[in-house]
Design an enzyme around this catalytic site. Structure first.
Site, PDB file in Angstrom:
ATOM      1  N   GLY A   1      -3.109  -8.382  -7.957  1.00  0.00           N
ATOM      2  CA  GLY A   1      -4.081  -7.362  -8.318  1.00  0.00           C
ATOM      3  C   GLY A   1      -5.328  -7.925  -8.959  1.00  0.00           C
ATOM      4  CG  PHE A   2      -7.201 -11.411 -11.873  1.00  0.00           C
ATOM      5  CD1 PHE A   2      -7.538 -10.850 -13.092  1.00  0.00           C
ATOM      6  CD2 PHE A   2      -7.989 -12.447 -11.373  1.00  0.00           C
ATOM      7  CE1 PHE A   2      -8.640 -11.314 -13.800  1.00  0.00           C
ATOM      8  CE2 PHE A   2      -9.085 -12.911 -12.070  1.00  0.00           C
ATOM      9  CZ  PHE A   2      -9.411 -12.343 -13.292  1.00  0.00           C
TER      10      PHE A   2
ATOM     11  CB  THR B   1      -1.610  -5.263  -2.777  1.00  0.00           C
ATOM     12  OG1 THR B   1      -0.552  -5.414  -3.695  1.00  0.00           O
ATOM     13  CG2 THR B   1      -1.108  -4.626  -1.496  1.00  0.00           C
TER      14      THR B   1
ATOM     15  CG  ASN C   1      -4.327  -0.215 -11.663  1.00  0.00           C
ATOM     16  OD1 ASN C   1      -4.473   0.049 -10.457  1.00  0.00           O
ATOM     17  ND2 ASN C   1      -3.234  -0.793 -12.146  1.00  0.00           N
TER      18      ASN C   1
ATOM     19  CG  PHE D   1      -2.603  -0.730  -1.943  1.00  0.00           C
ATOM     20  CD1 PHE D   1      -2.270  -1.417  -3.099  1.00  0.00           C
ATOM     21  CD2 PHE D   1      -1.577  -0.360  -1.072  1.00  0.00           C
ATOM     22  CE1 PHE D   1      -0.938  -1.718  -3.402  1.00  0.00           C
ATOM     23  CE2 PHE D   1      -0.249  -0.659  -1.365  1.00  0.00           C
ATOM     24  CZ  PHE D   1       0.065  -1.330  -2.526  1.00  0.00           C
TER      25      PHE D   1
ATOM     26  CG  ASN E   1       1.478  -8.012  -3.673  1.00  0.00           C
ATOM     27  OD1 ASN E   1       1.282  -6.999  -3.007  1.00  0.00           O
ATOM     28  ND2 ASN E   1       2.172  -7.997  -4.796  1.00  0.00           N
TER      29      ASN E   1
ATOM     30  CB  SER F   1       1.128  -0.089  -5.837  1.00  0.00           C
ATOM     31  OG  SER F   1       0.982  -1.469  -6.047  1.00  0.00           O
TER      32      SER F   1
ATOM     33  CG  ASN G   1      -2.311   3.867  -8.566  1.00  0.00           C
ATOM     34  OD1 ASN G   1      -2.104   4.837  -9.294  1.00  0.00           O
ATOM     35  ND2 ASN G   1      -2.374   2.628  -9.019  1.00  0.00           N
ATOM     36  CB  THR G   2      -0.307   3.827  -1.893  1.00  0.00           C
ATOM     37  OG1 THR G   2      -1.416   2.947  -2.107  1.00  0.00           O
ATOM     38  CG2 THR G   2      -0.212   4.168  -0.419  1.00  0.00           C
TER      39      THR G   2
ATOM     40  CE  LYS H   1       4.224  -6.374  -8.939  1.00  0.00           C
ATOM     41  NZ  LYS H   1       2.885  -6.909  -9.182  1.00  0.00           N
TER      42      LYS H   1
ATOM     43  CG  ASN I   1       3.407  -2.682  -9.270  1.00  0.00           C
ATOM     44  OD1 ASN I   1       2.362  -2.545  -9.912  1.00  0.00           O
ATOM     45  ND2 ASN I   1       3.428  -3.019  -7.994  1.00  0.00           N
TER      46      ASN I   1
ATOM     47  N   GLY J   1       0.502  -3.975 -19.448  1.00  0.00           N
ATOM     48  CA  GLY J   1       0.205  -4.576 -20.747  1.00  0.00           C
ATOM     49  C   GLY J   1       1.337  -4.388 -21.737  1.00  0.00           C
TER      50      GLY J   1
ATOM     51  CE1 TYR K   1      -5.857  -7.834 -14.343  1.00  0.00           C
ATOM     52  CE2 TYR K   1      -4.783  -7.268 -12.307  1.00  0.00           C
ATOM     53  CZ  TYR K   1      -5.910  -7.302 -13.091  1.00  0.00           C
ATOM     54  OH  TYR K   1      -7.097  -6.805 -12.610  1.00  0.00           O
TER      55      TYR K   1
HETATM   56  C1  FMN Z   1      -6.050  -3.527 -12.625  1.00  0.00           C
HETATM   57  C2  FMN Z   1      -4.717  -3.854 -12.034  1.00  0.00           C
HETATM   58  C3  FMN Z   1      -4.547  -3.935 -10.663  1.00  0.00           C
HETATM   59  C4  FMN Z   1      -3.304  -4.229 -10.109  1.00  0.00           C
HETATM   60  N1  FMN Z   1      -3.186  -4.344  -8.758  1.00  0.00           N
HETATM   61  C5  FMN Z   1      -1.976  -4.692  -8.224  1.00  0.00           C
HETATM   62  C6  FMN Z   1      -1.837  -4.890  -6.826  1.00  0.00           C
HETATM   63  O1  FMN Z   1      -2.780  -4.781  -6.045  1.00  0.00           O
HETATM   64  N2  FMN Z   1      -0.601  -5.211  -6.350  1.00  0.00           N
HETATM   65  C7  FMN Z   1       0.490  -5.388  -7.179  1.00  0.00           C
HETATM   66  O2  FMN Z   1       1.576  -5.696  -6.695  1.00  0.00           O
HETATM   67  N3  FMN Z   1       0.367  -5.234  -8.518  1.00  0.00           N
HETATM   68  C8  FMN Z   1      -0.830  -4.904  -9.040  1.00  0.00           C
HETATM   69  N4  FMN Z   1      -0.949  -4.764 -10.398  1.00  0.00           N
HETATM   70  C9  FMN Z   1       0.259  -4.912 -11.254  1.00  0.00           C
HETATM   71  C10 FMN Z   1       0.401  -6.321 -11.826  1.00  0.00           C
HETATM   72  O3  FMN Z   1       0.585  -7.269 -10.809  1.00  0.00           O
HETATM   73  C11 FMN Z   1       1.607  -6.375 -12.791  1.00  0.00           C
HETATM   74  O4  FMN Z   1       2.783  -6.130 -12.050  1.00  0.00           O
HETATM   75  C12 FMN Z   1       1.502  -5.367 -13.922  1.00  0.00           C
HETATM   76  O5  FMN Z   1       0.180  -5.207 -14.352  1.00  0.00           O
HETATM   77  C13 FMN Z   1       2.357  -5.734 -15.132  1.00  0.00           C
HETATM   78  O6  FMN Z   1       1.935  -6.961 -15.689  1.00  0.00           O
HETATM   79  P1  FMN Z   1       0.968  -7.064 -16.997  1.00  0.00           P
HETATM   80  O7  FMN Z   1       1.537  -6.130 -18.025  1.00  0.00           O
HETATM   81  O8  FMN Z   1       1.015  -8.490 -17.384  1.00  0.00           O
HETATM   82  O9  FMN Z   1      -0.373  -6.631 -16.532  1.00  0.00           O
HETATM   83  C14 FMN Z   1      -2.197  -4.454 -10.969  1.00  0.00           C
HETATM   84  C15 FMN Z   1      -2.372  -4.400 -12.347  1.00  0.00           C
HETATM   85  C16 FMN Z   1      -3.595  -4.106 -12.889  1.00  0.00           C
HETATM   86  C17 FMN Z   1      -3.750  -4.058 -14.376  1.00  0.00           C
END
Ligand code: FMN
Length: 365
Positions: free
Chosen positions: A64-65, A87, A112, A116, A144, A178, A180-181, A220, A254, A276, A326
């Site tokens: 996601g980063f 992703t 967030n 996607f 991913n 995720s 949001n889909t 995942k 996730n 977080g 992240y």
């Molecule tokens: C802004 C943002 C976008 C993310 N986009 C995706 C993504 O596209 N695909 C995915 O598998 N996880 C995505 N994640 C989830 C992270 O990969 C991770 O699983 C989740 O944030 C928990 O870790 P953290 O608490 O260290 O952020 C996203 C997280 C954030 C904050």
């Protein structure tokens, strides 16, 4: 690293998606800090071999980063042992309307609902290929994979991503978690997985049929799974793997749709996935449970709320062979990675371990 100390507070004055875009642009254009020699020195104590891949230490960047694989080289330069790009969706798509990312600073969290946003597989695969050609051995890259929002055949989307990326990435992730889909998380049910997993595994096997090792295939999952759902998923995954052609590992997890009572920030009621610090306990509990349910037979990647060496240590003790983060990286910047590595190493040594792998799952037994 110190440059971030000056720029970090300025970035936080910008809307979060703008700040993120700017950081990624700077990383992709060589404006990033790189590790000092001391930070970069490998500590054999933290090294491990997972899926036949040599990880110099267990800390990686979560998906996601770098959704479009724009800054892989620079991210390895910051000290991550592995970076999960994506992703990525098969076709380009814009994602949800903005604003779709919210800082919950008082909670050290983010919500967030990107949905996607992706440049699509063509651009993604071209960048992975270029990275592989120009920087062999620079770091371990995961791809991913997701599905397009309006796709009629999700399994075909995932299988297409697998075929395309199997030779370009070191591991592949089927992202069914995720939030949001619409409908995506339904794919986590045992019934859906029974249909999905053989199709993606077959695509991986076909793409890797030229000999050599098969690219590891990971799933995942969301942290919002009831015990019964976890049991059903573990059952299907164990069954799919028993024939030697299935899922090789799990990522847990996730973002969460839950909203812990402790949240203070004004954005806490925004729709989307929460990440977080407030996600740490929930995701670690689910991780521990999956380690138990899969009898320690699959490497697990623990992710959710990691912001210190102690957090990484607890993920490992709960069953993680590798750890990702992240949100804490977004709050604390690149210096965090070296800090986590150093503190993790100290904690392991203080508890008498002779290498990181010895501690995997000790709290789950
Ligand atoms: C802004 C943002 C976008 C993310 N986009 C995706 C993504 O596209 N695909 C995915 O598998 N996880 C995505 N994640 C989830 C992270 O990969 C991770 O699983 C989740 O944030 C928990 O870790 P953290 O608490 O260290 O952020 C996203 C997280 C954030 C904050």
């Amino acid at each position: 690293m110190d440059a971030y100390r000056a720029i970090g507070p300025l970035l936080r004055l910008l809307p979060p998606e703008t700040a993120h875009g700017l950081s990624l642009w700077a990383l992709g254009h060589g404006l990033a800090p790189t590790m000092t020699a001391g930070d970069a020195a490998a500590d054999p104590f933290l090294a491990s071999r997972v899926w036949g891949l040599e990880f110099p230490h267990p800390i990686g960047l979560a998906a996601g980063f770098d959704k479009d694989a724009r800054a892989l080289g620079a991210l390895f330069g910051l000290g991550f042992a592995f970076v999960e790009a994506g992703t990525v969706t098969p076709l380009p798509q814009p994602g949800n309307p903005r604003p779709r990312m919210f800082r919950l600073a008082a909670d050290e969290a983010v919500i967030n609902r990107f949905g996607f946003n992706s440049e699509g597989l063509d651009a993604f695969a071209a960048r992975l290929g270029a990275f592989r050609d120009t920087s062999p051995g620079k770091g371990i890259v995961g791809a991913n994979l997701g599905r397009n929002r309006h796709s009629a055949d999700a399994a075909a989307d995932y299988a297409g991503g697998v075929s395309r990326c199997a030779a370009l990435a070191d591991y592949l992730v089927i992202n069914v978690s995720s939030p949001n889909t619409p409908g995506l998380r339904d794919l986590q049910s045992g019934e859906h997985l029974q249909e999905l997993l053989p199709r993606v595994a077959a695509a991986r096997d076909a793409a890797c049929s030229g000999g050599g090792a098969k690219t590891p295939l990971l799933l995942k999952l969301a942290p919002d799974l009831a015990l019964q759902e976890r049991e059903a998923i573990a059952g299907v995954v164990m069954e799919s793997a028993s024939g030697g052609s299935g899922i090789d590992g799990l990522i847990i997890g996730n973002t969460t749709l839950s909203r812990p009572q402790t949240l203070q920030s004004r954005h806490r009621h925004e729709a989307g996935g929460l990440s977080g610090r407030p996600l740490f306990d929930l995701s670690t509990e689910v991780l521990r449970d999956f380690h138990r349910l899969t009898e320690g037979r699959f490497p697990l990647i623990g992710v959710g709320g990691v912001s210190s060496g102690r957090d990484a240590y607890l993920k490992i003790r709960a069953g993680a062979s590798l750890v990702q983060l992240y949100t804490a990286f977004a709050y604390h910047g690149p210096a965090l990675i070296g800090r986590i590595r150093g503190d993790l190493s100290d904690l392991l040594r203080a508890d008498g371990y002779s290498c990181v792998t010895e501690a995997v799952g000790v709290d789950a037994r």
